[in-house]
Design an enzyme around this catalytic site. Structure first.
Site, PDB file in Angstrom:
ATOM      1  N   GLN A  95      63.237  84.509  44.740  1.00 49.83           N
ATOM      2  CA  GLN A  95      64.171  85.544  44.293  1.00 49.83           C
ATOM      3  C   GLN A  95      63.991  86.881  45.009  1.00 49.83           C
ATOM      4  O   GLN A  95      64.905  87.687  45.028  1.00 49.83           O
ATOM      5  CB  GLN A  95      64.047  85.732  42.784  1.00 49.83           C
TER       6      GLN A  95
ATOM      7  N   GLU B 280      58.658  77.555  33.445  1.00 51.05           N
ATOM      8  CA  GLU B 280      59.837  76.991  32.796  1.00 51.05           C
ATOM      9  C   GLU B 280      60.163  75.568  33.245  1.00 51.05           C
ATOM     10  O   GLU B 280      61.195  75.325  33.886  1.00 51.05           O
ATOM     11  CB  GLU B 280      61.048  77.897  33.023  1.00 51.05           C
TER      12      GLU B 280
ATOM     13  N   ASN C  16      58.519  82.742  28.156  1.00 49.48           N
ATOM     14  CA  ASN C  16      59.656  83.525  28.661  1.00 49.48           C
ATOM     15  C   ASN C  16      60.730  83.487  27.588  1.00 49.48           C
ATOM     16  O   ASN C  16      61.185  82.412  27.204  1.00 49.48           O
ATOM     17  CB  ASN C  16      60.223  82.908  29.944  1.00 49.48           C
TER      18      ASN C  16
ATOM     19  N   GLU D 130      69.494  86.068  41.587  1.00 52.17           N
ATOM     20  CA  GLU D 130      69.476  85.437  40.264  1.00 52.17           C
ATOM     21  C   GLU D 130      70.061  84.016  40.353  1.00 52.17           C
ATOM     22  O   GLU D 130      71.085  83.689  39.770  1.00 52.17           O
ATOM     23  CB  GLU D 130      70.229  86.329  39.265  1.00 52.17           C
ATOM     24  N   TRP D 131      69.400  83.188  41.145  1.00 58.73           N
ATOM     25  CA  TRP D 131      69.712  81.753  41.236  1.00 58.73           C
ATOM     26  C   TRP D 131      71.217  81.512  41.438  1.00 58.73           C
ATOM     27  O   TRP D 131      71.812  82.157  42.286  1.00 58.73           O
ATOM     28  CB  TRP D 131      69.153  81.022  40.013  1.00 58.73           C
TER      29      TRP D 131
HETATM   30  C1  GAL Z   1      64.115  82.849  33.908  1.00 52.05           C
HETATM   31  C2  GAL Z   1      63.512  82.638  35.269  1.00 52.05           C
HETATM   32  C3  GAL Z   1      63.600  83.818  36.180  1.00 52.05           C
HETATM   33  C4  GAL Z   1      64.842  84.655  36.001  1.00 52.05           C
HETATM   34  C5  GAL Z   1      65.205  84.844  34.540  1.00 52.05           C
HETATM   35  C6  GAL Z   1      66.544  85.507  34.272  1.00 52.05           C
HETATM   36  O1  GAL Z   1      64.587  81.636  33.422  1.00 52.05           O
HETATM   37  O2  GAL Z   1      62.157  82.263  35.175  1.00 52.05           O
HETATM   38  O3  GAL Z   1      63.423  83.353  37.479  1.00 52.05           O
HETATM   39  O4  GAL Z   1      65.863  84.220  36.782  1.00 52.05           O
HETATM   40  O5  GAL Z   1      65.221  83.639  33.866  1.00 52.05           O
HETATM   41  O6  GAL Z   1      67.591  84.597  34.303  1.00 52.05           O
END
Ligand code: GAL
Length: 460
Positions: free
Chosen positions: A18, A165, A293, A419-420
């Site tokens: 990221q 995750e 998380n 953000e992926w």
């Molecule tokens: C989590 C992830 C992060 C980040 C965050 C916000 O699932 O570990 O990489 O993207 O969500 O969407």
């Protein structure tokens, strides 16, 4: 003013794909995210992490910004393919050098490194040659990669997270196909998860058996939202409980109790692989802390009709396996991800974890929110994010006061990043990143967070 314990860990978090960029620099091999981003239609606007925040070249500047905020800890991940370009075999010394420099720079700034070994960017070669997390060989490859990291960085890094995750890897990567490697199936997620858990356990044993002299700690990080029963009915309460077990107990029960939850065994039948007796023993007890998380809350109800597919970020899992309907209370405010802001859900989840897993040390390894931030006259006035952090930290404080052993909190994220599947549109950062010039600017929430750290309190 309520204050947090003196030794509370205040941190910020990021992950390699990221923020780093430098996707093919200095011998790094391609990862499944490098490949996934090239497939048309997968990522918003076809964006990629090729450059991202260019942290690969700017980490010194970033660590200075962290130092200015006064953060005590920084959670980042290692790109497996930077260390082992094909996932196994020959070590890429430039990759080792990069992370070694990051660690040294952090220690110089008085910031504790927290390393995540796997934040989703699997070396592409392991996907192509060994079926990624669907194949058994990955268990040994992951443990071997972890060992290299312990050997090279363990003298200076005392905090390790094996996997980030696993739920996302399994469900979004192998179930819904919206994240790399993009597979769609209702059985592969359970197989991938099985190997993730075994790989985690093997890496932890490697650490405990050969690196205990480093005196560090190691654990797994899982994501979990809170599920609030829609009504007081026994059915809805059972549905909410079931949803939580399909979410986080899937991974936490094997570690804390030695096997998958009964409800998953009953409902999934043959699709849920079984652990052997030896494997159960090997897995149990392999987490020094409960990494969590947490982002949001949804209402859960017994499904009386056809299970609804949640949106890709809806965190519903495979809904027909659970028979749970998820919804939002219309009075809740939502973020740009359409995730509801419900701080009391955080308190409730912390209590639920404490009670199900015998009051373990918990670390919130991510919590945060995306808003459409804008830079105006050199400032980002992100009041909503500031309120999010304040109210979620107050919710954490409440849980601590009530006996939950919450030991630390990492804000997601230190800066805006890739953000992926949402690309650069969704800004989660405490620092604003202009993706044209790559200039970083602290948002008002970053200034507030720094103040909270200084006074060790959310009531500032
Ligand atoms: C989590 C992830 C992060 C980040 C965050 C916000 O699932 O570990 O990489 O993207 O969500 O969407």
């Amino acid at each position: 003013m309520n204050t947090f314990p003196d030794d509370f860990i205040w941190g910020t978090a990021t992950s390699s794909y990221q923020i780093e960029g430098g996707h093919d620099k200095d011998g790094k091999g391609p990862s499944i995210w490098d490949a996934f981003c090239t497939i048309p239609g997968k990522i918003y606007k076809g964006e990629t992490g090729n450059v991202a925040c260019d942290h690969y070249h700017r980490f010194r500047e970033d660590i200075q910004l962290m130092k200015q905020m006064g953060v005590k800890a920084y959670r980042f991940s290692i790109s497996w393919a930077r260390i082992l370009p094909t996932g196994k075999g020959q070590v890429n010394e430039s990759g080792i050098q990069f992370y070694s420099d990051v660690i040294d720079e952090l220690l110089k700034a008085d910031i504790e490194p927290w390393i995540t070994l796997y934040h989703w960017d699997l070396p592409l070669a392991l996907q192509l040659e060994d079926d990624g997390w669907l194949g058994k060989p990955i268990i040994d490859y992951f443990a071997a990669y972890a060992k290299i990291c312990f050997e090279r960085f363990g003298d200076r890094c005392k905090n390790w997270i094996t996997l980030n995750e696993s739920w996302v890897v399994a469900i979004l990567g192998y179930g819904q196909g919206v994240f790399a490697p993009g597979r769609v199936s209702n059985s592969e997620p359970y197989l991938a998860a099985h190997h993730l858990i075994l790989a985690h356990a093997k890496a932890v044993h490697e650490y405990k058996n050969n690196f205990s002299h480093h005196g560090g700690q190691i654990g797994m990080t899982n994501n979990c939202d809170w599920r609030e029963p829609l009504t007081d009915s026994e059915d809805d309460k059972a549905a909410a409980e079931r949803a939580l077990q399909f979410f986080v107990s899937w991974f936490a029960d094997p570690i804390y109790k030695g096997d998958y939850p009964e409800v998953m065994k009953e409902r999934l039948g043959e699709r849920l692989p079984r652990f052997s007796k030896e494997e159960k023993v090997m897995i149990k007890g392999t987490s020094d802390f409960f990494g969590l998380n947490h982002y949001t809350t949804m209402l859960a109800a017994e499904n009386h009709g056809i299970a609804k597919e949640q949106n890709v970020y809806g965190n519903g899992g495979i809904s027909e396996d659970q028979n749970v309907d998820l919804s939002l209370d219309p009075s809740w405010k939502t973020t740009l991800m359409n995730w509801a802001v419900v701080p009391w859900g955080c308190t409730k989840l912390l209590h639920w974890i404490a009670s199900r897993y015998d009051n373990p040390d918990i670390i919130i390894t991510e919590n945060g929110c995306a808003y459409p931030d804008e830079l105006t006259n050199g400032q980002v006035n992100d009041r909503e994010r500031l309120t999010f952090y304040k109210t979620y930290l107050q919710a954490c404080q409440k849980a601590i006061d009530e006996g939950v052993k919450l030991k630390g909190y990492f804000a997601w994220s230190f800066m805006d990043n890739f953000e992926w599947a949402s690309g650069y549109e969704k800004r989660f950062g405490l620092h604003y990143v202009d993706f044209e010039t790559l200039k970083r600017t602290p948002k008002s929430s970053a200034k507030w967070f720094a103040k909270a750290i200084r006074s060790s309190s959310a009531d500032v």
